[in-house]
Design a protein around this motif. Structure first.
Motif, PDB file in Angstrom:
ATOM      1  N   THR A  30      23.316  -1.283 -16.590  1.00 17.45           N
ATOM      2  CA  THR A  30      22.060  -0.760 -16.047  1.00 17.45           C
ATOM      3  C   THR A  30      20.861  -1.118 -16.928  1.00 17.45           C
ATOM      4  OG1 THR A  30      22.406   1.358 -17.170  1.00 17.45           O
ATOM      5  CG2 THR A  30      23.193   1.176 -14.915  1.00 17.45           C
ATOM      6  N   SER A  31      21.120  -1.498 -18.182  1.00 19.67           N
ATOM      7  CA  SER A  31      20.005  -1.853 -19.076  1.00 19.67           C
ATOM      8  C   SER A  31      19.275  -3.099 -18.609  1.00 19.67           C
ATOM      9  CB  SER A  31      20.513  -2.049 -20.506  1.00 19.67           C
ATOM     10  OG  SER A  31      21.299  -3.219 -20.619  1.00 19.67           O
ATOM     11  N   LEU A  32      19.899  -3.893 -17.725  1.00 21.59           N
ATOM     12  CA  LEU A  32      19.190  -5.045 -17.150  1.00 21.59           C
ATOM     13  C   LEU A  32      17.900  -4.590 -16.475  1.00 21.59           C
ATOM     14  CD1 LEU A  32      21.964  -7.234 -15.452  1.00 21.59           C
ATOM     15  CD2 LEU A  32      20.499  -7.887 -17.370  1.00 21.59           C
ATOM     16  N   VAL A  33      17.977  -3.446 -15.797  1.00 24.51           N
ATOM     17  CA  VAL A  33      16.806  -2.934 -15.086  1.00 24.51           C
ATOM     18  C   VAL A  33      15.706  -2.564 -16.077  1.00 24.51           C
ATOM     19  CG1 VAL A  33      15.969  -1.177 -13.492  1.00 24.51           C
ATOM     20  CG2 VAL A  33      18.297  -2.074 -13.242  1.00 24.51           C
ATOM     21  N   ALA A  34      16.073  -1.827 -17.117  1.00 28.80           N
ATOM     22  CA  ALA A  34      15.080  -1.403 -18.109  1.00 28.80           C
ATOM     23  C   ALA A  34      14.470  -2.602 -18.828  1.00 28.80           C
ATOM     24  CB  ALA A  34      15.717  -0.459 -19.117  1.00 28.80           C
ATOM     25  N   MET A  35      15.285  -3.581 -19.145  1.00 29.02           N
ATOM     26  CA  MET A  35      14.758  -4.774 -19.809  1.00 29.02           C
ATOM     27  C   MET A  35      13.771  -5.507 -18.916  1.00 29.02           C
ATOM     28  SD  MET A  35      15.847  -5.227 -22.924  1.00 29.02           S
ATOM     29  CE  MET A  35      15.685  -6.986 -23.243  1.00 29.02           C
ATOM     30  N   ILE A  94      23.317  -9.532  -9.506  1.00 33.20           N
ATOM     31  CA  ILE A  94      22.881 -10.159 -10.753  1.00 33.20           C
ATOM     32  C   ILE A  94      22.473 -11.616 -10.513  1.00 33.20           C
ATOM     33  CG2 ILE A  94      23.632 -10.881 -13.059  1.00 33.20           C
ATOM     34  CD1 ILE A  94      25.297  -8.322 -13.192  1.00 33.20           C
ATOM     35  N   ALA A  95      23.159 -12.293  -9.589  1.00 30.88           N
ATOM     36  CA  ALA A  95      22.788 -13.677  -9.259  1.00 30.88           C
ATOM     37  C   ALA A  95      21.375 -13.731  -8.677  1.00 30.88           C
ATOM     38  CB  ALA A  95      23.797 -14.274  -8.279  1.00 30.88           C
ATOM     39  N   LEU A  96      21.040 -12.798  -7.790  1.00 31.49           N
ATOM     40  CA  LEU A  96      19.680 -12.752  -7.231  1.00 31.49           C
ATOM     41  C   LEU A  96      18.658 -12.401  -8.311  1.00 31.49           C
ATOM     42  CD1 LEU A  96      20.425 -10.903  -3.859  1.00 31.49           C
ATOM     43  CD2 LEU A  96      19.868 -13.327  -4.175  1.00 31.49           C
ATOM     44  N   PHE A  97      19.051 -11.543  -9.214  1.00 31.76           N
ATOM     45  CA  PHE A  97      18.191 -11.179 -10.339  1.00 31.76           C
ATOM     46  C   PHE A  97      17.853 -12.413 -11.180  1.00 31.76           C
ATOM     47  CE2 PHE A  97      17.857  -9.797 -14.815  1.00 31.76           C
ATOM     48  CZ  PHE A  97      16.853  -8.835 -14.729  1.00 31.76           C
ATOM     49  N   VAL A  98      18.837 -13.279 -11.393  1.00 27.85           N
ATOM     50  CA  VAL A  98      18.621 -14.511 -12.161  1.00 27.85           C
ATOM     51  C   VAL A  98      17.642 -15.428 -11.436  1.00 27.85           C
ATOM     52  CG1 VAL A  98      19.723 -16.644 -12.939  1.00 27.85           C
ATOM     53  CG2 VAL A  98      20.819 -14.441 -13.390  1.00 27.85           C
ATOM     54  N   VAL A  99      17.826 -15.608 -10.136  1.00 28.97           N
ATOM     55  CA  VAL A  99      16.937 -16.490  -9.361  1.00 28.97           C
ATOM     56  C   VAL A  99      15.501 -15.960  -9.404  1.00 28.97           C
ATOM     57  CG1 VAL A  99      16.423 -17.411  -7.069  1.00 28.97           C
ATOM     58  CG2 VAL A  99      18.791 -17.291  -7.863  1.00 28.97           C
ATOM     59  N   GLY A 100      15.331 -14.657  -9.231  1.00 25.36           N
ATOM     60  CA  GLY A 100      14.001 -14.070  -9.264  1.00 25.36           C
ATOM     61  C   GLY A 100      13.305 -14.281 -10.598  1.00 25.36           C
ATOM     62  N   ASN A 101      14.036 -14.141 -11.688  1.00 26.37           N
ATOM     63  CA  ASN A 101      13.427 -14.333 -12.999  1.00 26.37           C
ATOM     64  C   ASN A 101      13.127 -15.800 -13.278  1.00 26.37           C
ATOM     65  OD1 ASN A 101      13.185 -11.727 -14.659  1.00 26.37           O
ATOM     66  ND2 ASN A 101      15.205 -11.520 -13.743  1.00 26.37           N
ATOM     67  N   LEU A 102      13.910 -16.702 -12.699  1.00 27.28           N
ATOM     68  CA  LEU A 102      13.584 -18.119 -12.811  1.00 27.28           C
ATOM     69  C   LEU A 102      12.260 -18.415 -12.101  1.00 27.28           C
ATOM     70  CD1 LEU A 102      17.075 -19.791 -12.265  1.00 27.28           C
ATOM     71  CD2 LEU A 102      15.718 -19.802 -14.374  1.00 27.28           C
ATOM     72  N   VAL A 184      19.058 -15.354 -19.459  1.00 33.75           N
ATOM     73  CA  VAL A 184      20.192 -15.488 -20.375  1.00 33.75           C
ATOM     74  C   VAL A 184      20.970 -14.180 -20.478  1.00 33.75           C
ATOM     75  CG1 VAL A 184      20.842 -15.902 -22.779  1.00 33.75           C
ATOM     76  CG2 VAL A 184      19.081 -17.327 -21.697  1.00 33.75           C
ATOM     77  N   MET A 185      20.248 -13.070 -20.600  1.00 31.57           N
ATOM     78  CA  MET A 185      20.898 -11.767 -20.720  1.00 31.57           C
ATOM     79  C   MET A 185      21.756 -11.457 -19.490  1.00 31.57           C
ATOM     80  SD  MET A 185      19.109  -8.035 -21.170  1.00 31.57           S
ATOM     81  CE  MET A 185      20.104  -6.534 -21.097  1.00 31.57           C
ATOM     82  N   ALA A 186      21.234 -11.767 -18.296  1.00 36.82           N
ATOM     83  CA  ALA A 186      21.968 -11.487 -17.069  1.00 36.82           C
ATOM     84  C   ALA A 186      23.244 -12.323 -16.973  1.00 36.82           C
ATOM     85  CB  ALA A 186      21.082 -11.755 -15.859  1.00 36.82           C
ATOM     86  N   ILE A 187      23.167 -13.581 -17.374  1.00 41.60           N
ATOM     87  CA  ILE A 187      24.350 -14.447 -17.321  1.00 41.60           C
ATOM     88  C   ILE A 187      25.410 -13.954 -18.296  1.00 41.60           C
ATOM     89  CG2 ILE A 187      25.196 -16.766 -17.810  1.00 41.60           C
ATOM     90  CD1 ILE A 187      22.492 -17.830 -16.767  1.00 41.60           C
ATOM     91  N   VAL A 188      24.990 -13.618 -19.505  1.00 41.26           N
ATOM     92  CA  VAL A 188      25.936 -13.099 -20.492  1.00 41.26           C
ATOM     93  C   VAL A 188      26.560 -11.792 -20.014  1.00 41.26           C
ATOM     94  CG1 VAL A 188      26.148 -12.168 -22.836  1.00 41.26           C
ATOM     95  CG2 VAL A 188      24.815 -14.251 -22.434  1.00 41.26           C
ATOM     96  N   ASN A 189      25.732 -10.929 -19.420  1.00 38.61           N
ATOM     97  CA  ASN A 189      26.229  -9.653 -18.921  1.00 38.61           C
ATOM     98  C   ASN A 189      27.258  -9.844 -17.810  1.00 38.61           C
ATOM     99  OD1 ASN A 189      25.538  -7.002 -16.962  1.00 38.61           O
ATOM    100  ND2 ASN A 189      25.625  -6.585 -19.149  1.00 38.61           N
TER     101      ASN A 189
END
Length: 416
Positions: A30-35, A94-102, A184-189
C-alpha cells in the motif's frame, strides 16, 4: 518440492506464515499509493510552472487527478479481485500504475501530466483496495482493526520520509526523476509480491465477475447502516486530509517560508498519525473501535473549533508554532480514525469483501474529493480553509457515525 509448496498457494494453506510478515507485505504494497502522493509535494510548484499551469492553485490538480483516477479504479479492482484472485488483481493494477508514471515522466504538457496522474491513480486503486480485502480474508472484527492499525503505522512512515525523498531528488535532478523512481519501485514491489505473497482468496470462495454481482454487492453495502455511515464518515475524514495535502506545500513553503524544511514539518505531522495508528492497535482490542472513534471525533472537532477562532484573531496567519500545536494533536486524532473507520465499515461485509472494499473506497474517495477540493481551491494565503475543513469533517463524521451506530443497534434489536 515438499508438500507445503505443492499445495495451492493460499493463506489458508500457509499457517506457518508469521502475521508480522503478512502485515509488512500489506503495508509495503500500500506504500506505493503514499509514495505516489507525497514524494511530489515539494515539486508541485515546479511542475505546474514548468508545464504552464494557468493558476497557482492548479498545482493541486496533480493530486486531485490521482485521487480521481483512484476513485474510478476502486469500482473495478475490488470485484475483479473477488473473481480473479487478489494476486492477479494486484499485478494488473501495478502494471497500469507503471504506465501512468511513465506518462508523467515524459509529459510535454500539464494536461498530459494530469492524464498520467489519473491513470496511475487508477492503477494504484488495486494496491489500496485489494490489500484491505486481503486483510479481511484473514481477519475480522477487532482483529482486523488491529492488523489495519499496524499496517497504517508502517504505511505512515512513508509520508514521513517521502517529501524528503522528493526534495532530495530536486536537488540533484529534475522533478521527472521522481516518476522514474516510482516506476522502479513498482516493478521491484511486483517481483517481491510474486515471490513472497500467497493468494488469500482460494478458488472455492471466488465470485464470477458480472455487472449484476457488482450491483448486488454495492446494494448490500449501501443497505447496511453501519457500513453506509462509516463509509461516508471515512470520506469526510479523508476529505480534510486531501485539503491538507493539496495546500501543505503552499502553506509551509510559501505562506510560512520554511523552504527546504518543508519535509521536516510534513514528516512531523505524519508521525503524529503513525503514532496514533500504533496506539490504536494496542487499545482497540480493549476499548473497541466505536469508543475510540467517538473520543477522536469529539477531540478533533473541539480542537478545530478553538483553532478556527484563534486563527481568525491572527487574520488567518497564526505563528507557525501555534499552527503546529494545533495540527499535531489533530493529526493524532485522525490517525485513530483512519484504521477504525475502514475496519468498522468492512466488518459486516465478510462475504463480499472485494466488492465492499471497492464501493467503500470509491464512495469514500468521491466524498473526500467533494469536501477536500473546494476547501483546497479556497486557499487564499491563510490557514482558515484548512482549519475549517477539519472542523467540518469532524462534525460530519460525528453525526454520520452516531447515526450508523444507532441504526445498527436498532437493526440488531429488531432481528432478536
Amino acid at each position: 518440492m515438499d508438500a507445503e509448496r505443492s499445495a495451492p498457494e493460499t493463506l489458508e494453506n500457509s499457517p506457518q506464515r508469521p502475521s508480522v510478515e503478512f502485515i509488512a507485505l500489506v503495508a509495503l504494497t500500500t506504500s506505493l499509493v503514499a509514495m505516489a502522493i507525497d514524494t511530489m509535494l515539494p515539486a508541485l510548484g515546479v511542475m505546474a510552472s514548468e508545464l504552464g499551469a494557468a493558476s497557482p492553485n492548479d498545482r493541486q490538480l496533480v493530486l486531485s487527478a490521482f485521487f480521481g483516477g483512484m476513485m474510478v479504479g476502486q469500482v473495478l479492482c475490488g470485484p475483479a479481485s473477488d473473481s480473479l484472485g487478489r494476486r492477479r488483481a494486484l499485478f494488473i493494477g501495478i502494471a497500469l500504475f507503471v504506465v501512468g508514471n511513465l506518462m508523467c515522466a515524459l509529459a510535454p504538457s500539464f494536461g498530459v501530466l494530469l492524464a498520467g496522474r489519473a491513470l496511475s491513480g487508477f492503477g494504484a486503486a488495486s494496491p489500496r483496495i485489494v490489500s484491505v480485502a486481503m486483510v479481511r480474508d484473514a481477519y475480522g472484527g477487532r482483529g482486523m482493526a488491529r492488523v489495519m492499525s499496524f499496517v497504517s503505522t508502517v504505511f505512515i512512515l512513508v509520508p514521513v520520509l517521502a517529501p524528503s525523498i522528493g526534495q532530495g531528488v530536486l536537488v540533484v535532478a529534475s522533478w521527472r526523476a521522481i516518476y522514474w523512481g516510482l516506476v522502479v519501485m513498482a516493478i521491484v514491489n511486483s517481483i517481491w509480491l510474486a515471490l513472497r505473497q500467497p493468494e488469500t482468496l482460494p478458488e472455492s470462495r471466488r465470485v464470477p465477475f458480472s455487472v449484476r454481482n457488482v450491483l448486488s454487492g454495492a446494494a448490500q453495502t449501501f443497505r447496511h447502516p453501519l457500513t453506509l455511515g462509516y463509509m461516508m464518515g471515512t470520506g469526510v475524514v479523508f476529505g480534510a486530509f486531501i485539503n491538507y495535502l493539496s495546500t501543505a506545500q503552499q502553506i509551509f513553503q510559501e505562506q510560512y517560508g520554511v523552504g527546504k524544511l518543508f519535509p521536516v514539518y510534513f514528516g512531523l505531522l505524519a508521525s503524529g498519525i503513525g503514532v496514533a495508528s500504533f496506539v490504536n492497535g494496542r487499545l482497540v482490542m480493549r476499548f473497541g473501535m466505536r469508543q475510540l472513534s467517538r473520543i477522536a471525533l469529539v477531540g478533533a472537532s473541539s480542537l478545530s473549533l478553538v483553532a478556527l477562532f484563534g486563527a481568525a484573531l491572527w487574520h488567518g496567519h497564526p505563528p507557525l508554532p501555534a499552527l503546529m500545536a494545533y495540527l499535531i494533536p489533530c493529526f493524532f486524532f485522525n490517525g485513530i480514525l483512519f484504521g477504525n473507520f475502514n475496519a468498522r465499515a468492512m466488518e459486516p461485509m465478510g462475504r463480499i469483501a472485494g466488492v465492499a472494499a471497492a464501493v467503500i473506497g470509491s464512495v469514500g474517495t468521491l466524498v473526500a474529493l467533494a469536501i477536500g477540493t473546494p476547501f483546497g481551491r479556497a486557499y487564499d494565503g491563510t490557514v482558515l480553509p484548512l482549519i475549517g475543513g477539519y472542523l467540518t469533517s469532524g462534525v460530519l463524521g460525528l453525526l454520520l457515525t452516531t447515526w450508523a451506530e444507532r441504526k445498527n443497534e436498532a437493526l440488531g434489536a429488531s432481528a432478536q
